[in-house]
Design a protein around this motif. Sequence first.
Motif, PDB file in Angstrom:
ATOM      1  N   LEU A  41       6.837  -1.860  -8.865  1.00 57.65           N
ATOM      2  CA  LEU A  41       7.511  -1.976 -10.164  1.00 57.65           C
ATOM      3  C   LEU A  41       7.252  -3.351 -10.789  1.00 57.65           C
ATOM      4  CD1 LEU A  41       9.199  -0.108 -11.924  1.00 57.65           C
ATOM      5  CD2 LEU A  41      11.261  -1.171 -11.003  1.00 57.65           C
ATOM      6  N   HIS A  42       7.650  -4.380 -10.072  1.00 58.63           N
ATOM      7  CA  HIS A  42       7.318  -5.766 -10.446  1.00 58.63           C
ATOM      8  C   HIS A  42       7.829  -6.225 -11.800  1.00 58.63           C
ATOM      9  CE1 HIS A  42       4.991  -5.320  -6.911  1.00 58.63           C
ATOM     10  NE2 HIS A  42       3.843  -4.959  -7.450  1.00 58.63           N
ATOM     11  N   GLY A  43       8.671  -5.431 -12.449  1.00 57.81           N
ATOM     12  CA  GLY A  43       9.220  -5.886 -13.729  1.00 57.81           C
ATOM     13  C   GLY A  43      10.264  -4.892 -14.195  1.00 57.81           C
ATOM     14  N   PHE A  64      11.101   0.830  -4.156  1.00 54.92           N
ATOM     15  CA  PHE A  64      10.464   0.021  -5.196  1.00 54.92           C
ATOM     16  C   PHE A  64      10.005  -1.296  -4.598  1.00 54.92           C
ATOM     17  CE2 PHE A  64      13.101   2.910  -7.673  1.00 54.92           C
ATOM     18  CZ  PHE A  64      12.210   3.304  -8.658  1.00 54.92           C
ATOM     19  N   GLU A  65       8.758  -1.627  -4.872  1.00 52.68           N
ATOM     20  CA  GLU A  65       8.272  -2.934  -4.453  1.00 52.68           C
ATOM     21  C   GLU A  65       8.353  -3.859  -5.653  1.00 52.68           C
ATOM     22  OE1 GLU A  65       4.450  -2.025  -2.000  1.00 52.68           O
ATOM     23  OE2 GLU A  65       5.228  -0.338  -3.137  1.00 52.68           O
ATOM     24  N   TYR A  66       8.759  -5.062  -5.377  1.00 54.19           N
ATOM     25  CA  TYR A  66       8.981  -5.997  -6.469  1.00 54.19           C
ATOM     26  C   TYR A  66       8.488  -7.371  -6.023  1.00 54.19           C
ATOM     27  CZ  TYR A  66      11.481  -7.550 -10.700  1.00 54.19           C
ATOM     28  OH  TYR A  66      11.800  -8.025 -11.947  1.00 54.19           O
ATOM     29  N   LEU A 101       0.199   3.524   2.932  1.00 54.14           N
ATOM     30  CA  LEU A 101      -0.990   3.480   2.082  1.00 54.14           C
ATOM     31  C   LEU A 101      -0.758   2.382   1.055  1.00 54.14           C
ATOM     32  CD1 LEU A 101      -0.872   6.424   3.359  1.00 54.14           C
ATOM     33  CD2 LEU A 101      -2.398   7.088   1.529  1.00 54.14           C
ATOM     34  N   MET A 102      -0.952   1.144   1.541  1.00 56.09           N
ATOM     35  CA  MET A 102      -0.649  -0.030   0.725  1.00 56.09           C
ATOM     36  C   MET A 102      -1.718  -1.096   0.868  1.00 56.09           C
ATOM     37  SD  MET A 102       3.389  -0.775   1.116  1.00 56.09           S
ATOM     38  CE  MET A 102       4.610   0.511   0.887  1.00 56.09           C
ATOM     39  N   GLY A 103      -2.894  -0.683   1.315  1.00 59.66           N
ATOM     40  CA  GLY A 103      -3.986  -1.643   1.434  1.00 59.66           C
ATOM     41  C   GLY A 103      -4.752  -1.688   0.119  1.00 59.66           C
ATOM     42  N   ILE A 104      -6.059  -1.928   0.214  1.00 60.37           N
ATOM     43  CA  ILE A 104      -6.882  -2.001  -0.993  1.00 60.37           C
ATOM     44  C   ILE A 104      -6.956  -0.619  -1.656  1.00 60.37           C
ATOM     45  CG2 ILE A 104      -9.213  -2.458  -1.852  1.00 60.37           C
ATOM     46  CD1 ILE A 104      -9.599  -4.305   0.593  1.00 60.37           C
ATOM     47  N   GLY A 105      -6.810  -0.611  -2.995  1.00 63.75           N
ATOM     48  CA  GLY A 105      -7.007   0.636  -3.742  1.00 63.75           C
ATOM     49  C   GLY A 105      -5.722   1.260  -4.231  1.00 63.75           C
ATOM     50  N   GLU A 106      -5.872   2.203  -5.157  1.00 65.09           N
ATOM     51  CA  GLU A 106      -4.732   2.939  -5.707  1.00 65.09           C
ATOM     52  C   GLU A 106      -4.815   4.372  -5.164  1.00 65.09           C
ATOM     53  OE1 GLU A 106      -1.838   2.715  -7.452  1.00 65.09           O
ATOM     54  OE2 GLU A 106      -1.868   4.890  -7.218  1.00 65.09           O
ATOM     55  N   PRO A 107      -3.933   4.719  -4.214  1.00 67.64           N
ATOM     56  CA  PRO A 107      -4.052   6.037  -3.560  1.00 67.64           C
ATOM     57  C   PRO A 107      -4.025   7.213  -4.530  1.00 67.64           C
ATOM     58  CG  PRO A 107      -2.099   4.828  -2.767  1.00 67.64           C
ATOM     59  CD  PRO A 107      -2.856   3.899  -3.645  1.00 67.64           C
ATOM     60  N   LEU A 148       5.864 -13.397  -4.212  1.00 71.86           N
ATOM     61  CA  LEU A 148       4.441 -13.239  -4.549  1.00 71.86           C
ATOM     62  C   LEU A 148       3.578 -14.013  -3.558  1.00 71.86           C
ATOM     63  CD1 LEU A 148       2.523 -12.227  -6.963  1.00 71.86           C
ATOM     64  CD2 LEU A 148       2.427 -14.639  -7.536  1.00 71.86           C
ATOM     65  N   ASN A 149       2.511 -13.360  -3.115  1.00 70.15           N
ATOM     66  CA  ASN A 149       1.526 -14.036  -2.301  1.00 70.15           C
ATOM     67  C   ASN A 149       0.556 -14.695  -3.259  1.00 70.15           C
ATOM     68  OD1 ASN A 149       0.355 -14.301   0.411  1.00 70.15           O
ATOM     69  ND2 ASN A 149       1.374 -12.322   0.701  1.00 70.15           N
ATOM     70  N   HIS A 150       0.412 -15.997  -3.149  1.00 70.34           N
ATOM     71  CA  HIS A 150      -0.425 -16.668  -4.138  1.00 70.34           C
ATOM     72  C   HIS A 150      -1.904 -16.319  -3.934  1.00 70.34           C
ATOM     73  CE1 HIS A 150      -1.697 -19.474  -7.089  1.00 70.34           C
ATOM     74  NE2 HIS A 150      -2.447 -20.109  -6.229  1.00 70.34           N
ATOM     75  N   LEU A 160       3.495   6.163   0.741  1.00 68.94           N
ATOM     76  CA  LEU A 160       2.398   6.002  -0.221  1.00 68.94           C
ATOM     77  C   LEU A 160       2.883   5.142  -1.377  1.00 68.94           C
ATOM     78  CD1 LEU A 160       0.106   8.834  -1.574  1.00 68.94           C
ATOM     79  CD2 LEU A 160       1.217   7.267  -3.152  1.00 68.94           C
ATOM     80  N   SER A 161       2.105   4.121  -1.706  1.00 68.95           N
ATOM     81  CA  SER A 161       2.513   3.203  -2.762  1.00 68.95           C
ATOM     82  C   SER A 161       1.601   3.335  -3.984  1.00 68.95           C
ATOM     83  CB  SER A 161       2.436   1.771  -2.217  1.00 68.95           C
ATOM     84  OG  SER A 161       2.728   0.850  -3.231  1.00 68.95           O
ATOM     85  N   THR A 162       2.220   3.409  -5.162  1.00 73.04           N
ATOM     86  CA  THR A 162       1.423   3.513  -6.391  1.00 73.04           C
ATOM     87  C   THR A 162       1.902   2.517  -7.444  1.00 73.04           C
ATOM     88  OG1 THR A 162       0.730   4.959  -8.213  1.00 73.04           O
ATOM     89  CG2 THR A 162       2.898   5.395  -7.282  1.00 73.04           C
TER      90      THR A 162
HETATM   91  N1  SAH Z   1      -2.290   0.376  -5.573  1.00 70.03           N
HETATM   92  C1  SAH Z   1      -1.079   0.633  -4.878  1.00 70.03           C
HETATM   93  C2  SAH Z   1      -1.089   0.241  -3.392  1.00 70.03           C
HETATM   94  C3  SAH Z   1      -1.759  -1.045  -2.958  1.00 70.03           C
HETATM   95  S1  SAH Z   1      -1.009  -2.611  -3.185  1.00 70.03           S
HETATM   96  C4  SAH Z   1       0.085  -0.025  -5.581  1.00 70.03           C
HETATM   97  O1  SAH Z   1      -0.134  -0.693  -6.561  1.00 70.03           O
HETATM   98  O2  SAH Z   1       1.225   0.201  -5.186  1.00 70.03           O
HETATM   99  C5  SAH Z   1       0.346  -2.775  -2.131  1.00 70.03           C
HETATM  100  C6  SAH Z   1       1.439  -3.657  -2.742  1.00 70.03           C
HETATM  101  O3  SAH Z   1       1.100  -5.060  -2.734  1.00 70.03           O
HETATM  102  C7  SAH Z   1       1.710  -3.309  -4.194  1.00 70.03           C
HETATM  103  O4  SAH Z   1       3.099  -3.284  -4.399  1.00 70.03           O
HETATM  104  C8  SAH Z   1       1.088  -4.479  -4.914  1.00 70.03           C
HETATM  105  O5  SAH Z   1       1.605  -4.597  -6.205  1.00 70.03           O
HETATM  106  C9  SAH Z   1       1.418  -5.611  -3.987  1.00 70.03           C
HETATM  107  N2  SAH Z   1       0.665  -6.834  -4.197  1.00 70.03           N
HETATM  108  C10 SAH Z   1      -0.607  -6.980  -4.596  1.00 70.03           C
HETATM  109  N3  SAH Z   1      -0.926  -8.273  -4.702  1.00 70.03           N
HETATM  110  C11 SAH Z   1       0.173  -8.966  -4.345  1.00 70.03           C
HETATM  111  C12 SAH Z   1       0.473 -10.356  -4.248  1.00 70.03           C
HETATM  112  N4  SAH Z   1      -0.434 -11.264  -4.557  1.00 70.03           N
HETATM  113  N5  SAH Z   1       1.710 -10.694  -3.855  1.00 70.03           N
HETATM  114  C13 SAH Z   1       2.642  -9.761  -3.535  1.00 70.03           C
HETATM  115  N6  SAH Z   1       2.416  -8.453  -3.604  1.00 70.03           N
HETATM  116  C14 SAH Z   1       1.196  -8.056  -4.018  1.00 70.03           C
END
Ligand code: SAH
Length: 343
Positions: free
Chosen positions: A212-214, A252-254, A152-158, A286-288, A187-189
């Motif tokens: 997390l990202h930080g 953790f996603e970063y 659950l990592m597409g569009i939206g906040e699950p 990061l995806n630009h 599930l990603s939040t």
């Molecule tokens: N709302 C949830 C799940 C959807 S986003 C969440 O925030 O986890 C899925 C992942 O893609 C999240 O880790 C999000 O921060 C990341 N993401 C969004 N835009 C991105 C980008 N431009 N580059 C890299 N990761 C990105």
Amino acid sequence: MNLKSQTLPELTALFKAWGEPAFRAKQVYTWLHKGVRTYSEMTNLPQALRQRLEESYPICPPEVVRKQESSRDGTIKYLWRLSDGNCVETVLMRYNYGNTVCISTEVGCRMGCAFCASTLGGLVRRLEPFEMLDQVLFTQIDSGLPVSRIVLMGIGEPLDNFDNVLRFLELVNSPEGMNISMRHISLSTCGLVPKIDELASRKLQISLAISLHGPNDEIRNQIMPVNRAYPIDELLAACRRYFEATSRRIHFEYAMIDGLNDREQDAKELLRRLKGLPAHFNLIPLNHVEESPLKPSSKKAVARFQQLLEAGGITATVRRTLGGDIDASCGQLRRKYSKEQTQ
Ligand code: SAH
């Protein structure tokens, strides 16, 4: 109400009220979870019942608006049109451990992360349980590839669509339905602390992923508004509670952003803050996104960061970017499509 959002016991109760036997409910449930597009395909049902169902509960399957297949890695991205005209994205990724579907949980998002394409137009609406299930079902049917894992990592906040997401999990996990194991669902939040606790109390065997990202409030506040409501220490405390309740290691996603969160001191601060918490890091360059000034970290910076985390005892993988040639990351295809429509 859509029939496919109902659990089997609910469907059975509804059929009972119609004077239909329980086995009919099971037949209908099974057909719906096979992804039939019309009731006329339910050939073991009496004609009158099919008619009544068609009139009372139209199935409303999504339509494929765009389908893009990566020539590099076979990743397939779908843009679906829902019955009310809104569009969402689903991505099918082909890993050696199984085909994985990344689904959307909302149309748009209200979390406002600075780097994310999904949130640029705000939240339009939340998805219904059947609309999440349909993404899995129809991706499997259209691609012809069996799906064994869901993220659950597409569009939206699950967790901002909590009840519908939990119901979806129950449906997709049901033995009479797709029967996908909770252990194969992630599930990603972005960090809605009270909802993480609520999820923990359900003791599901799904994996929890945290964006997390930080390493601290200063950096997270710059890119993730949610951190102002739930600062990093509260978030990590909730992660520890989640681990205690479920024994599931936290992912953790970063997203690595040049000069912002990719320095040596950032890795060291993460190690300090995460001490004692069983964790795994996914480092994602990061995806630009066109609208954003943030830039991806260099390959070298990503590799260095990974080494630092590993040296400190945290496993870290650099996520392979799949589907880079097909706008496969969050919200990019929907955004492109809606821009084209308004031009
Ligand atoms: N709302 C949830 C799940 C959807 S986003 C969440 O925030 O986890 C899925 C992942 O893609 C999240 O880790 C999000 O921060 C990341 N993401 C969004 N835009 C991105 C980008 N431009 N580059 C890299 N990761 C990105």
